[in-house]
Design a protein around this motif. Structure first.
Motif, mmCIF file in Angstrom:
data_model
loop_
_atom_site.group_PDB
_atom_site.id
_atom_site.type_symbol
_atom_site.label_atom_id
_atom_site.label_comp_id
_atom_site.label_asym_id
_atom_site.label_seq_id
_atom_site.Cartn_x
_atom_site.Cartn_y
_atom_site.Cartn_z
ATOM 1 N N GLN A 77 0.946 -1.250 0.184
ATOM 2 C CA GLN A 77 0.067 -0.048 0.098
ATOM 3 C C GLN A 77 0.830 1.226 0.180
ATOM 4 O OE1 GLN A 77 -2.804 -0.615 3.299
ATOM 5 N NE2 GLN A 77 -4.169 -1.390 1.829
ATOM 6 N N VAL A 128 2.079 1.997 -3.342
ATOM 7 C CA VAL A 128 0.820 2.623 -4.267
ATOM 8 C C VAL A 128 0.734 3.841 -3.910
ATOM 9 C CG1 VAL A 128 -1.546 2.366 -4.853
ATOM 10 C CG2 VAL A 128 -0.358 0.263 -4.453
ATOM 11 N N ILE A 129 0.670 4.573 -2.648
ATOM 12 C CA ILE A 129 0.573 5.956 -2.303
ATOM 13 C C ILE A 129 1.760 6.692 -3.070
ATOM 14 C CG2 ILE A 129 0.762 7.544 -0.281
ATOM 15 C CD1 ILE A 129 -0.767 5.816 1.210
ATOM 16 N N LEU A 174 1.394 7.018 -6.660
ATOM 17 C CA LEU A 174 0.329 8.082 -7.266
ATOM 18 C C LEU A 174 0.543 9.511 -6.932
ATOM 19 C CD1 LEU A 174 -2.862 6.385 -5.616
ATOM 20 C CD2 LEU A 174 -1.851 6.149 -8.100
ATOM 21 N N PRO A 182 -5.201 11.293 0.863
ATOM 22 C CA PRO A 182 -4.973 11.137 -0.544
ATOM 23 C C PRO A 182 -5.821 9.944 -1.451
ATOM 24 C CG PRO A 182 -3.022 11.330 0.823
ATOM 25 C CD PRO A 182 -4.256 11.110 1.849
ATOM 26 N N LYS A 183 -6.178 9.039 -0.455
ATOM 27 C CA LYS A 183 -6.930 7.846 -1.089
ATOM 28 C C LYS A 183 -8.539 8.006 -0.740
ATOM 29 C CE LYS A 183 -3.204 4.644 -1.661
ATOM 30 N NZ LYS A 183 -2.980 3.115 -1.182
ATOM 31 N N ARG A 186 -11.514 12.332 -3.878
ATOM 32 C CA ARG A 186 -11.299 11.115 -4.474
ATOM 33 C C ARG A 186 -11.525 9.939 -3.515
ATOM 34 N NH1 ARG A 186 -4.900 12.197 -5.859
ATOM 35 N NH2 ARG A 186 -5.953 14.007 -6.807
ATOM 36 N N ILE A 227 -9.916 6.115 -3.773
ATOM 37 C CA ILE A 227 -9.290 5.401 -4.479
ATOM 38 C C ILE A 227 -8.525 4.104 -3.382
ATOM 39 C CG2 ILE A 227 -9.039 6.333 -6.599
ATOM 40 C CD1 ILE A 227 -6.398 7.586 -5.572
ATOM 41 N N GLU A 270 -7.313 0.805 -1.622
ATOM 42 C CA GLU A 270 -7.477 -0.537 -2.027
ATOM 43 C C GLU A 270 -8.486 -1.347 -1.384
ATOM 44 O OE1 GLU A 270 -4.152 0.702 -0.909
ATOM 45 O OE2 GLU A 270 -3.954 1.220 -2.936
#
Lengths: 183, 126
Positions: free
Chosen positions: A27, A30-31, A34, B10-11, B29, B31, B33
Protein backbone atom coordinates in the motif's frame (compact mmCIF):
# COMPACT_ATOMS: atom_id res chain seq x y z
CA UNK A 1 13.93 -19.32 -24.78
CA UNK A 2 13.83 -18.38 -21.15
CA UNK A 3 11.88 -15.25 -20.26
CA UNK A 4 14.23 -12.38 -19.40
CA UNK A 5 12.60 -10.01 -16.92
CA UNK A 6 15.40 -7.42 -17.10
CA UNK A 7 15.19 -7.27 -20.84
CA UNK A 8 11.41 -6.91 -20.76
CA UNK A 9 11.60 -4.11 -18.20
CA UNK A 10 14.27 -2.27 -20.19
CA UNK A 11 12.22 -2.55 -23.36
CA UNK A 12 9.08 -1.22 -21.65
CA UNK A 13 11.07 1.70 -20.24
CA UNK A 14 11.90 3.09 -23.68
CA UNK A 15 10.52 6.59 -24.08
CA UNK A 16 9.92 9.41 -21.67
CA UNK A 17 9.41 7.56 -18.39
CA UNK A 18 7.08 9.31 -15.93
CA UNK A 19 7.16 6.46 -13.46
CA UNK A 20 8.60 3.01 -13.18
CA UNK A 21 8.76 0.48 -10.44
CA UNK A 22 9.30 -3.20 -10.00
CA UNK A 23 9.19 -5.20 -6.83
CA UNK A 24 6.80 -5.92 -4.06
CA UNK A 25 3.54 -3.95 -4.39
CA UNK A 26 2.50 -2.69 -0.95
CA UNK A 27 0.00 0.00 0.00
CA UNK A 28 2.91 2.34 0.70
CA UNK A 29 4.29 1.72 -2.78
CA UNK A 30 0.87 2.54 -4.24
CA UNK A 31 0.61 5.84 -2.30
CA UNK A 32 4.10 6.90 -3.33
CA UNK A 33 3.47 5.93 -6.95
CA UNK A 34 0.27 7.97 -7.14
CA UNK A 35 1.99 10.95 -5.57
CA UNK A 36 4.88 10.73 -8.05
CA UNK A 37 2.79 10.36 -11.17
CA UNK A 38 0.47 13.15 -10.15
CA UNK A 39 3.45 15.49 -9.83
CA UNK A 40 5.03 14.24 -13.03
CA UNK A 41 1.81 14.61 -14.98
CA UNK A 42 1.60 18.21 -13.82
CA UNK A 43 5.16 18.77 -14.96
CA UNK A 44 4.48 17.08 -18.27
CA UNK A 45 1.88 19.77 -18.91
CA UNK A 46 -0.68 17.25 -20.07
CA UNK A 47 -4.14 18.62 -20.64
CA UNK A 48 -6.70 18.10 -17.91
CA UNK A 49 -8.67 15.46 -19.68
CA UNK A 50 -5.68 13.26 -20.51
CA UNK A 51 -4.16 13.79 -17.08
CA UNK A 52 -7.32 12.58 -15.39
CA UNK A 53 -7.53 9.54 -17.63
CA UNK A 54 -3.88 8.62 -17.15
CA UNK A 55 -4.20 8.96 -13.39
CA UNK A 56 -7.39 6.97 -13.25
CA UNK A 57 -6.10 4.13 -15.43
CA UNK A 58 -2.84 4.10 -13.49
CA UNK A 59 -4.75 3.69 -10.21
CA UNK A 60 -6.69 0.76 -11.61
CA UNK A 61 -3.54 -0.83 -13.09
CA UNK A 62 -1.38 -0.64 -9.98
CA UNK A 63 -4.25 -1.82 -7.76
CA UNK A 64 -4.76 -4.77 -10.09
CA UNK A 65 -1.16 -5.68 -9.34
CA UNK A 66 -1.66 -5.08 -5.63
CA UNK A 67 -4.63 -7.45 -5.50
CA UNK A 68 -3.71 -10.09 -8.03
CA UNK A 69 0.05 -10.37 -8.52
CA UNK A 70 1.52 -13.68 -7.48
CA UNK A 71 4.92 -14.18 -5.90
CA UNK A 72 8.00 -14.71 -7.99
CA UNK A 73 7.97 -18.42 -8.68
CA UNK A 74 10.57 -20.64 -7.11
CA UNK A 75 12.97 -22.22 -9.67
CA UNK A 76 12.72 -19.20 -11.93
CA UNK A 77 16.31 -18.09 -11.27
CA UNK A 78 14.99 -14.77 -10.04
CA UNK A 79 15.32 -13.20 -6.65
CA UNK A 80 12.41 -14.02 -4.39
CA UNK A 81 10.16 -11.34 -2.96
CA UNK A 82 6.73 -11.31 -1.28
CA UNK A 83 4.74 -10.33 -4.28
CA UNK A 84 6.05 -9.02 -7.50
CA UNK A 85 4.66 -6.51 -9.91
CA UNK A 86 6.19 -4.20 -12.45
CA UNK A 87 4.60 -1.02 -13.74
CA UNK A 88 5.88 1.60 -16.15
CA UNK A 89 4.19 4.79 -17.27
CA UNK A 90 5.72 6.16 -20.42
CA UNK A 91 5.00 8.99 -22.78
CA UNK A 92 6.40 8.02 -26.16
CA UNK A 93 7.38 10.60 -28.70
CA UNK A 94 4.43 11.79 -30.77
CA UNK A 95 2.29 9.08 -29.32
CA UNK A 96 -0.05 8.49 -26.46
CA UNK A 97 0.71 7.54 -22.90
CA UNK A 98 1.39 3.88 -22.31
CA UNK A 99 1.00 2.00 -19.05
CA UNK A 100 2.75 -1.34 -19.03
CA UNK A 101 2.31 -3.80 -16.23
CA UNK A 102 3.80 -7.21 -15.69
CA UNK A 103 3.28 -9.86 -13.07
CA UNK A 104 3.55 -13.57 -12.48
CA UNK A 105 0.37 -15.55 -12.77
CA UNK A 106 -0.31 -19.15 -11.91
CA UNK A 107 -1.21 -21.29 -14.92
CA UNK A 108 -4.60 -22.05 -13.34
CA UNK A 109 -5.64 -18.42 -13.67
CA UNK A 110 -4.08 -17.28 -16.91
CA UNK A 111 -6.78 -18.79 -19.13
CA UNK A 112 -9.48 -16.69 -17.49
CA UNK A 113 -7.45 -13.51 -17.71
CA UNK A 114 -6.68 -14.11 -21.37
CA UNK A 115 -10.31 -14.89 -22.21
CA UNK A 116 -11.51 -11.82 -20.35
CA UNK A 117 -9.18 -9.46 -22.20
CA UNK A 118 -9.94 -11.07 -25.56
CA UNK A 119 -13.63 -10.66 -24.83
CA UNK A 120 -13.33 -7.01 -23.79
CA UNK A 121 -11.12 -6.28 -26.82
CA UNK A 122 -13.83 -7.68 -29.07
CA UNK A 123 -16.55 -5.38 -27.72
CA UNK A 124 -17.59 -1.96 -28.99
CA UNK A 125 -17.53 1.07 -26.69
CA UNK A 126 -21.27 0.83 -26.21
CA UNK A 127 -21.09 -2.90 -25.40
CA UNK A 128 -18.34 -2.25 -22.85
CA UNK A 129 -20.50 0.37 -21.18
CA UNK A 130 -23.49 -1.97 -21.05
CA UNK A 131 -21.44 -4.85 -19.66
CA UNK A 132 -19.93 -2.55 -17.03
CA UNK A 133 -23.39 -1.46 -15.91
CA UNK A 134 -24.64 -5.02 -15.86
CA UNK A 135 -21.79 -6.23 -13.64
CA UNK A 136 -21.99 -3.17 -11.38
CA UNK A 137 -25.76 -3.52 -11.02
CA UNK A 138 -25.63 -7.20 -10.22
CA UNK A 139 -23.00 -6.59 -7.61
CA UNK A 140 -21.55 -9.85 -8.83
CA UNK A 141 -18.00 -9.02 -7.95
CA UNK A 142 -15.88 -8.97 -4.82
CA UNK A 143 -14.64 -5.77 -3.19
CA UNK A 144 -11.22 -6.88 -4.33
CA UNK A 145 -12.37 -6.36 -7.87
CA UNK A 146 -12.92 -9.56 -9.78
CA UNK A 147 -15.67 -9.90 -12.32
CA UNK A 148 -13.36 -7.96 -14.60
CA UNK A 149 -14.74 -4.56 -13.65
CA UNK A 150 -11.19 -3.16 -13.43
CA UNK A 151 -10.33 -4.33 -16.93
CA UNK A 152 -13.64 -2.98 -18.27
CA UNK A 153 -12.97 0.36 -16.60
CA UNK A 154 -9.53 0.54 -18.20
CA UNK A 155 -10.94 -0.37 -21.62
CA UNK A 156 -13.69 2.18 -21.24
CA UNK A 157 -11.48 5.05 -20.15
CA UNK A 158 -8.72 4.42 -22.68
CA UNK A 159 -11.01 3.61 -25.59
CA UNK A 160 -8.16 1.53 -27.00
CA UNK A 161 -7.55 -2.17 -27.37
CA UNK A 162 -5.35 -3.74 -24.73
CA UNK A 163 -2.23 -5.62 -25.79
CA UNK A 164 -0.85 -8.50 -23.83
CA UNK A 165 1.87 -11.14 -23.90
CA UNK A 166 2.18 -14.32 -21.93
CA UNK A 167 5.69 -15.67 -21.35
CA UNK A 168 6.30 -19.14 -19.93
CA UNK A 169 8.50 -19.04 -16.81
CA UNK A 170 8.22 -22.34 -14.96
CA UNK A 171 5.96 -25.38 -15.15
CA UNK A 172 3.47 -23.57 -12.96
CA UNK A 173 3.87 -19.88 -13.69
CA UNK A 174 3.81 -17.49 -16.60
CA UNK A 175 4.66 -13.81 -16.80
CA UNK A 176 1.70 -11.75 -17.89
CA UNK A 177 2.52 -8.43 -19.55
CA UNK A 178 -0.17 -5.89 -20.39
CA UNK A 179 0.07 -2.62 -22.33
CA UNK A 180 -2.70 -0.06 -22.33
CA UNK A 181 -2.65 3.19 -24.30
CA UNK A 182 -4.25 6.47 -23.40
CA UNK A 183 -4.70 8.91 -26.25
CA UNK B 1 -28.68 11.09 14.60
CA UNK B 2 -25.00 11.73 15.10
CA UNK B 3 -23.11 13.53 12.39
CA UNK B 4 -20.17 11.72 10.84
CA UNK B 5 -17.41 13.77 9.26
CA UNK B 6 -14.37 12.22 7.60
CA UNK B 7 -11.67 14.52 6.37
CA UNK B 8 -10.31 13.72 2.92
CA UNK B 9 -7.02 11.87 2.48
CA UNK B 10 -4.90 11.07 -0.59
CA UNK B 11 -7.00 7.94 -1.11
CA UNK B 12 -10.32 8.63 0.57
CA UNK B 13 -12.96 11.34 0.12
CA UNK B 14 -14.27 14.00 2.47
CA UNK B 15 -17.55 12.68 3.83
CA UNK B 16 -20.25 14.42 5.84
CA UNK B 17 -23.30 12.51 6.99
CA UNK B 18 -25.48 15.08 8.68
CA UNK B 19 -28.65 13.50 10.06
CA UNK B 20 -29.85 16.74 11.64
CA UNK B 21 -30.02 18.54 8.31
CA UNK B 22 -30.55 15.53 6.05
CA UNK B 23 -27.40 16.26 4.09
CA UNK B 24 -24.98 13.70 2.73
CA UNK B 25 -21.78 14.85 1.07
CA UNK B 26 -18.98 12.92 -0.57
CA UNK B 27 -16.17 14.92 -2.14
CA UNK B 28 -12.71 14.37 -3.54
CA UNK B 29 -11.16 11.06 -4.45
CA UNK B 30 -12.06 7.55 -3.49
CA UNK B 31 -9.27 5.20 -4.47
CA UNK B 32 -8.49 2.98 -1.48
CA UNK B 33 -7.37 -0.62 -2.05
CA UNK B 34 -9.88 -1.78 0.48
CA UNK B 35 -12.95 0.37 0.02
CA UNK B 36 -15.27 -1.85 2.08
CA UNK B 37 -13.31 -0.99 5.20
CA UNK B 38 -13.82 2.73 4.53
CA UNK B 39 -17.47 2.60 3.48
CA UNK B 40 -18.86 0.05 5.93
CA UNK B 41 -19.48 2.53 8.80
CA UNK B 42 -21.03 4.99 6.35
CA UNK B 43 -23.43 2.39 5.02
CA UNK B 44 -24.33 1.39 8.57
CA UNK B 45 -25.09 5.05 9.33
CA UNK B 46 -27.38 5.19 6.28
CA UNK B 47 -29.13 2.06 7.48
CA UNK B 48 -29.99 3.77 10.75
CA UNK B 49 -30.83 7.06 9.08
CA UNK B 50 -33.27 5.19 6.81
CA UNK B 51 -35.36 4.27 9.85
CA UNK B 52 -36.25 7.89 10.56
CA UNK B 53 -35.16 10.10 7.69
CA UNK B 54 -35.96 13.79 7.32
CA UNK B 55 -38.66 14.78 4.86
CA UNK B 56 -35.94 15.75 2.40
CA UNK B 57 -32.49 14.21 2.10
CA UNK B 58 -29.98 16.05 -0.08
CA UNK B 59 -27.07 14.09 -1.43
CA UNK B 60 -24.09 15.83 -2.99
CA UNK B 61 -21.51 13.69 -4.74
CA UNK B 62 -18.54 15.55 -6.12
CA UNK B 63 -15.84 13.06 -6.93
CA UNK B 64 -12.64 13.74 -8.76
CA UNK B 65 -11.62 10.08 -9.07
CA UNK B 66 -12.93 6.78 -7.86
CA UNK B 67 -11.62 3.29 -8.45
CA UNK B 68 -13.66 0.21 -9.32
CA UNK B 69 -13.24 -1.04 -5.76
CA UNK B 70 -15.17 2.05 -4.57
CA UNK B 71 -17.77 1.85 -7.33
CA UNK B 72 -19.69 -0.95 -5.64
CA UNK B 73 -19.59 0.78 -2.25
CA UNK B 74 -20.93 3.97 -3.81
CA UNK B 75 -23.69 1.89 -5.37
CA UNK B 76 -24.47 0.45 -1.93
CA UNK B 77 -24.90 4.00 -0.62
CA UNK B 78 -27.33 4.80 -3.42
CA UNK B 79 -29.21 1.55 -2.77
CA UNK B 80 -29.77 2.56 0.86
CA UNK B 81 -31.03 5.93 -0.31
CA UNK B 82 -33.27 4.22 -2.84
CA UNK B 83 -34.96 2.35 0.01
CA UNK B 84 -35.55 5.62 1.84
CA UNK B 85 -36.94 7.09 -1.37
CA UNK B 86 -39.20 4.08 -1.95
CA UNK B 87 -40.76 4.54 1.46
CA UNK B 88 -42.04 7.89 0.28
CA UNK B 89 -39.33 10.21 1.56
CA UNK B 90 -37.87 12.79 -0.75
CA UNK B 91 -34.27 12.18 -1.78
CA UNK B 92 -32.40 14.40 -4.20
CA UNK B 93 -29.07 13.35 -5.62
CA UNK B 94 -26.76 15.98 -7.06
CA UNK B 95 -23.96 14.49 -9.13
CA UNK B 96 -21.21 17.03 -9.79
CA UNK B 97 -18.63 16.69 -12.54
CA UNK B 98 -16.05 19.01 -14.09
CA UNK B 99 -17.04 20.46 -17.42
CA UNK B 100 -14.75 18.35 -19.63
CA UNK B 101 -14.90 15.21 -17.52
CA UNK B 102 -16.95 12.84 -19.66
CA UNK B 103 -15.87 9.83 -17.62
CA UNK B 104 -17.31 11.27 -14.41
CA UNK B 105 -20.48 12.33 -16.23
CA UNK B 106 -20.88 8.79 -17.57
CA UNK B 107 -20.23 7.34 -14.11
CA UNK B 108 -23.21 9.36 -12.90
CA UNK B 109 -25.26 7.96 -15.76
CA UNK B 110 -24.18 4.44 -14.81
CA UNK B 111 -25.66 4.87 -11.34
CA UNK B 112 -28.72 6.59 -12.69
CA UNK B 113 -29.37 3.57 -14.92
CA UNK B 114 -29.36 1.26 -11.88
CA UNK B 115 -30.90 3.41 -9.14
CA UNK B 116 -34.49 4.51 -9.17
CA UNK B 117 -34.01 8.07 -7.96
CA UNK B 118 -33.68 11.01 -10.34
CA UNK B 119 -30.16 12.39 -10.49
CA UNK B 120 -29.41 16.02 -11.07
CA UNK B 121 -26.25 16.24 -13.17
CA UNK B 122 -24.40 19.42 -12.33
CA UNK B 123 -21.56 20.59 -14.52
CA UNK B 124 -18.92 22.64 -12.74
CA UNK B 125 -17.35 25.28 -14.94
CA UNK B 126 -13.87 26.32 -13.90
Amino acid sequence: MRFDLDKWYLKKSEGDVLYKYRGSISQVVVIKALDTIEKNLNLADADNKIRRKVFSVFVESIQNLFHHADNIPVNSNMELSDTFGAIVLVCEQNSPYRISTGNFVHLDKIGNIKDRIDQVNSLSEEEIKMLYREILGKGGFSPKGGGGLGILDIARKTGNKMEYNIYPVTDEFVFFALDVYIS
Amino acid sequence: METIIREGSPKTPYVRLDGGNGVIEIKGRSIPENSVEFYKPLIEWLDKYGNSPLELTSVNVQLEYFNTSSSKCILDIFKKLELTHKKGNKVEINWYYEEDDEDMFEAGEDYQSIINIPFKMIEMVE
